[in-house]
Design an enzyme around this catalytic site. Sequence first.
Site, PDB file in Angstrom:
ATOM      1  N   LYS A 114       6.789  13.422  38.931  1.00  0.00           N
ATOM      2  CA  LYS A 114       6.911  14.880  38.790  1.00  0.00           C
ATOM      3  C   LYS A 114       6.038  15.363  37.628  1.00  0.00           C
ATOM      4  O   LYS A 114       6.040  14.763  36.557  1.00  0.00           O
ATOM      5  CB  LYS A 114       8.384  15.280  38.571  1.00  0.00           C
ATOM      6  CG  LYS A 114       8.566  16.794  38.534  1.00  0.00           C
ATOM      7  CD  LYS A 114      10.004  17.212  38.794  1.00  0.00           C
ATOM      8  CE  LYS A 114      10.202  18.709  38.696  1.00  0.00           C
ATOM      9  NZ  LYS A 114       9.442  19.471  39.703  1.00  0.00           N
TER      10      LYS A 114
ATOM     11  N   HIS B  67      14.286  13.509  37.154  1.00  0.00           N
ATOM     12  CA  HIS B  67      13.432  13.406  38.350  1.00  0.00           C
ATOM     13  C   HIS B  67      12.571  12.150  38.273  1.00  0.00           C
ATOM     14  O   HIS B  67      12.397  11.565  37.207  1.00  0.00           O
ATOM     15  CB  HIS B  67      12.519  14.636  38.483  1.00  0.00           C
ATOM     16  CG  HIS B  67      13.230  15.859  38.997  1.00  0.00           C
ATOM     17  ND1 HIS B  67      13.920  16.698  38.171  1.00  0.00           N
ATOM     18  CD2 HIS B  67      13.349  16.367  40.251  1.00  0.00           C
ATOM     19  CE1 HIS B  67      14.453  17.686  38.891  1.00  0.00           C
ATOM     20  NE2 HIS B  67      14.126  17.507  40.158  1.00  0.00           N
TER      21      HIS B  67
HETATM   22  N1  LIG Z   1      11.694  24.126  46.326  1.00  0.00           N
HETATM   23  C1  LIG Z   1      12.165  22.905  46.600  1.00  0.00           C
HETATM   24  O1  LIG Z   1      13.211  22.744  47.273  1.00  0.00           O
HETATM   25  C2  LIG Z   1      11.401  21.712  46.124  1.00  0.00           C
HETATM   26  C3  LIG Z   1      10.257  21.885  45.416  1.00  0.00           C
HETATM   27  N2  LIG Z   1       9.458  20.827  45.108  1.00  0.00           N
HETATM   28  C4  LIG Z   1       8.189  21.146  44.478  1.00  0.00           C
HETATM   29  O2  LIG Z   1       7.174  20.998  45.453  1.00  0.00           O
HETATM   30  C5  LIG Z   1       5.946  20.615  44.821  1.00  0.00           C
HETATM   31  C6  LIG Z   1       5.380  19.374  45.498  1.00  0.00           C
HETATM   32  O3  LIG Z   1       6.243  18.284  45.263  1.00  0.00           O
HETATM   33  P1  LIG Z   1       5.940  16.845  45.902  1.00  0.00           P
HETATM   34  O4  LIG Z   1       5.856  16.954  47.387  1.00  0.00           O
HETATM   35  O5  LIG Z   1       6.892  15.895  45.289  1.00  0.00           O
HETATM   36  O6  LIG Z   1       4.493  16.574  45.279  1.00  0.00           O
HETATM   37  P2  LIG Z   1       3.326  15.614  45.832  1.00  0.00           P
HETATM   38  O7  LIG Z   1       2.399  15.397  44.673  1.00  0.00           O
HETATM   39  O8  LIG Z   1       3.906  14.425  46.516  1.00  0.00           O
HETATM   40  O9  LIG Z   1       2.606  16.497  46.951  1.00  0.00           O
HETATM   41  C7  LIG Z   1       1.813  17.595  46.653  1.00  0.00           C
HETATM   42  C8  LIG Z   1       0.831  17.808  47.771  1.00  0.00           C
HETATM   43  O10 LIG Z   1       0.030  18.956  47.454  1.00  0.00           O
HETATM   44  C9  LIG Z   1      -1.347  18.550  47.382  1.00  0.00           C
HETATM   45  N3  LIG Z   1      -2.030  19.277  46.306  1.00  0.00           N
HETATM   46  C10 LIG Z   1      -2.164  18.925  45.013  1.00  0.00           C
HETATM   47  N4  LIG Z   1      -2.884  19.858  44.346  1.00  0.00           N
HETATM   48  C11 LIG Z   1      -3.212  20.804  45.246  1.00  0.00           C
HETATM   49  C12 LIG Z   1      -3.961  21.994  45.196  1.00  0.00           C
HETATM   50  N5  LIG Z   1      -4.517  22.413  44.060  1.00  0.00           N
HETATM   51  N6  LIG Z   1      -4.104  22.706  46.329  1.00  0.00           N
HETATM   52  C13 LIG Z   1      -3.541  22.306  47.484  1.00  0.00           C
HETATM   53  N7  LIG Z   1      -2.831  21.178  47.613  1.00  0.00           N
HETATM   54  C14 LIG Z   1      -2.653  20.444  46.505  1.00  0.00           C
HETATM   55  C15 LIG Z   1      -1.313  17.058  47.117  1.00  0.00           C
HETATM   56  O11 LIG Z   1      -2.536  16.485  47.538  1.00  0.00           O
HETATM   57  P3  LIG Z   1      -3.076  15.145  46.756  1.00  0.00           P
HETATM   58  O12 LIG Z   1      -1.978  14.147  46.898  1.00  0.00           O
HETATM   59  O13 LIG Z   1      -4.311  14.817  47.491  1.00  0.00           O
HETATM   60  O14 LIG Z   1      -3.277  15.569  45.341  1.00  0.00           O
HETATM   61  C16 LIG Z   1      -0.123  16.635  47.965  1.00  0.00           C
HETATM   62  O15 LIG Z   1      -0.471  16.514  49.311  1.00  0.00           O
HETATM   63  C17 LIG Z   1       6.283  20.469  43.340  1.00  0.00           C
HETATM   64  O16 LIG Z   1       5.958  21.670  42.662  1.00  0.00           O
HETATM   65  C18 LIG Z   1       7.790  20.249  43.337  1.00  0.00           C
HETATM   66  O17 LIG Z   1       8.395  20.623  42.140  1.00  0.00           O
HETATM   67  C19 LIG Z   1       9.782  19.558  45.476  1.00  0.00           C
HETATM   68  C20 LIG Z   1      10.932  19.314  46.154  1.00  0.00           C
HETATM   69  C21 LIG Z   1      11.852  20.368  46.529  1.00  0.00           C
HETATM   70  O1  LIG Z   2       9.465  17.737  42.076  1.00  0.00           O
HETATM   71  C1  LIG Z   2      10.541  17.478  42.656  1.00  0.00           C
HETATM   72  O2  LIG Z   2      10.748  16.380  43.182  1.00  0.00           O
HETATM   73  C2  LIG Z   2      11.546  18.531  42.742  1.00  0.00           C
HETATM   74  N1  LIG Z   2      11.221  19.716  42.317  1.00  0.00           N
HETATM   75  C3  LIG Z   2      12.022  20.894  42.370  1.00  0.00           C
HETATM   76  C4  LIG Z   2      12.241  21.442  40.983  1.00  0.00           C
HETATM   77  O3  LIG Z   2      11.310  21.421  40.150  1.00  0.00           O
HETATM   78  O4  LIG Z   2      13.342  21.930  40.714  1.00  0.00           O
HETATM   79  C5  LIG Z   2      13.253  20.732  43.205  1.00  0.00           C
HETATM   80  C6  LIG Z   2      13.868  19.365  43.189  1.00  0.00           C
HETATM   81  O5  LIG Z   2      14.596  19.206  42.025  1.00  0.00           O
HETATM   82  C7  LIG Z   2      12.851  18.252  43.387  1.00  0.00           C
END
Ligand SMILES: NC(=O)C1=CN([C@@H]2O[C@H](COP(=O)(O)OP(=O)(O)OC[C@H]3O[C@@H](n4cnc5c(N)ncnc54)[C@H](OP(=O)(O)O)[C@@H]3O)[C@@H](O)[C@H]2O)C=CC1
Ligand SMILES: O=C(O)C1=N[C@H](C(=O)O)C[C@H](O)C1
Length: 270
Positions: free
Chosen positions: A161, A157
């Site tokens: 991450k 990743h």
């Molecule tokens: N299930 C799926 O298909 C997928 C899951 N994911 C998961 O989604 C999550 C987010 O990934 P990603 O978008 O890349 O991460 P980012 O860091 O880009 O985005 C996270 C967002 O959540 C906010 N945030 C951080 N801490 C908190 C908190 N305590 N309370 C509320 N909001 C918060 C951040 O704000 P700020 O930037 O201001 O800190 C930001 O806006 C991860 O756990 C990732 O593994 C990702 C892709 C696919």
């Molecule tokens: O953090 C990410 O970017 C992603 N998180 C998810 C995971 O932890 O499996 C899904 C995807 O792989 C992208």
Amino acid sequence: MSAPLKIAVAGASGRMGRMLVEAIQAAPDAELAGALDVAGSPSIGMDAGAFAGQLTGVIIQSDLAAALKNADVLIDFTRPEGTLRHLEYCAANDVQLVIGTTGFDDEGKAAIRRASDKVGIVFAPNMSVGVNVTLKLLEMAAKSFSEGYDIEIVEAHHRHKVDAPSGTALKMGEVIADALGRDLKECAVYGREGVTGERDPSTIGFATVRGGDVVGDHTVMFLGTGERIEISHKSSSRVTYAHGAVRAARFLAGKPNGLFGMDDVLGLKG
Ligand SMILES: NC(=O)C1=CN([C@@H]2O[C@H](COP(=O)(O)OP(=O)(O)OC[C@H]3O[C@@H](n4cnc5c(N)ncnc54)[C@H](OP(=O)(O)O)[C@@H]3O)[C@@H](O)[C@H]2O)C=CC1
Ligand SMILES: O=C(O)C1=N[C@H](C(=O)O)C[C@H](O)C1
């Protein structure tokens, strides 16, 4: 025509949050009903569509009650501590939840299970169709390679991450361990260093790569004598996760409570 599904997005300025806002805007049967981010984030006060250059009229705010006041469902891809706070509010206020966040501990997962007695929740570490079909392939492969094959899971990743191994890699490990009648908690090996001794055949190994802008790669290796089988999934865009999440939100309509996975949403169970 039925009323549009009103969806709010948590972590609206994050990598996934931005994709979700776009996916909801593009969906003919859904409407962006609220946008949340953490207090102090530079995104507070901005239009949720500003990142994509398409204004939505929905302003990103940090007040949970205000952001969710018109929402049927919240899609949450944030961090475990944020999701658990949102979960409490949603369960108490009849807002359904699609949770994509990864990195929960056992206590966090138990809190999600408890909340699903009150509201409908889809909880899945990966919402892409491809990964969820891959999980089915892995179940079948694990049963066929149950003797004489060592199992190793490698994931890569982007450099931002924060959790490892990825939620998807752990889910792959769980699916394989279940198919083999093993308990992942007992057989997982997370990385190796030093004089490790020979490999224990009952283990499932995990290796993690972090760097650059890799969206998400997962490979499961079944390593035998004289052959090696690899099942891989590689994401080239986050759009698949966002579309899966919107599909999950639709799936929850008319389900007052219960805990569901993407296999339920995509009809892959059984
Ligand atoms: N299930 C799926 O298909 C997928 C899951 N994911 C998961 O989604 C999550 C987010 O990934 P990603 O978008 O890349 O991460 P980012 O860091 O880009 O985005 C996270 C967002 O959540 C906010 N945030 C951080 N801490 C908190 C908190 N305590 N309370 C509320 N909001 C918060 C951040 O704000 P700020 O930037 O201001 O800190 C930001 O806006 C991860 O756990 C990732 O593994 C990702 C892709 C696919
Ligand atoms: O953090 C990410 O970017 C992603 N998180 C998810 C995971 O932890 O499996 C899904 C995807 O792989 C992208």
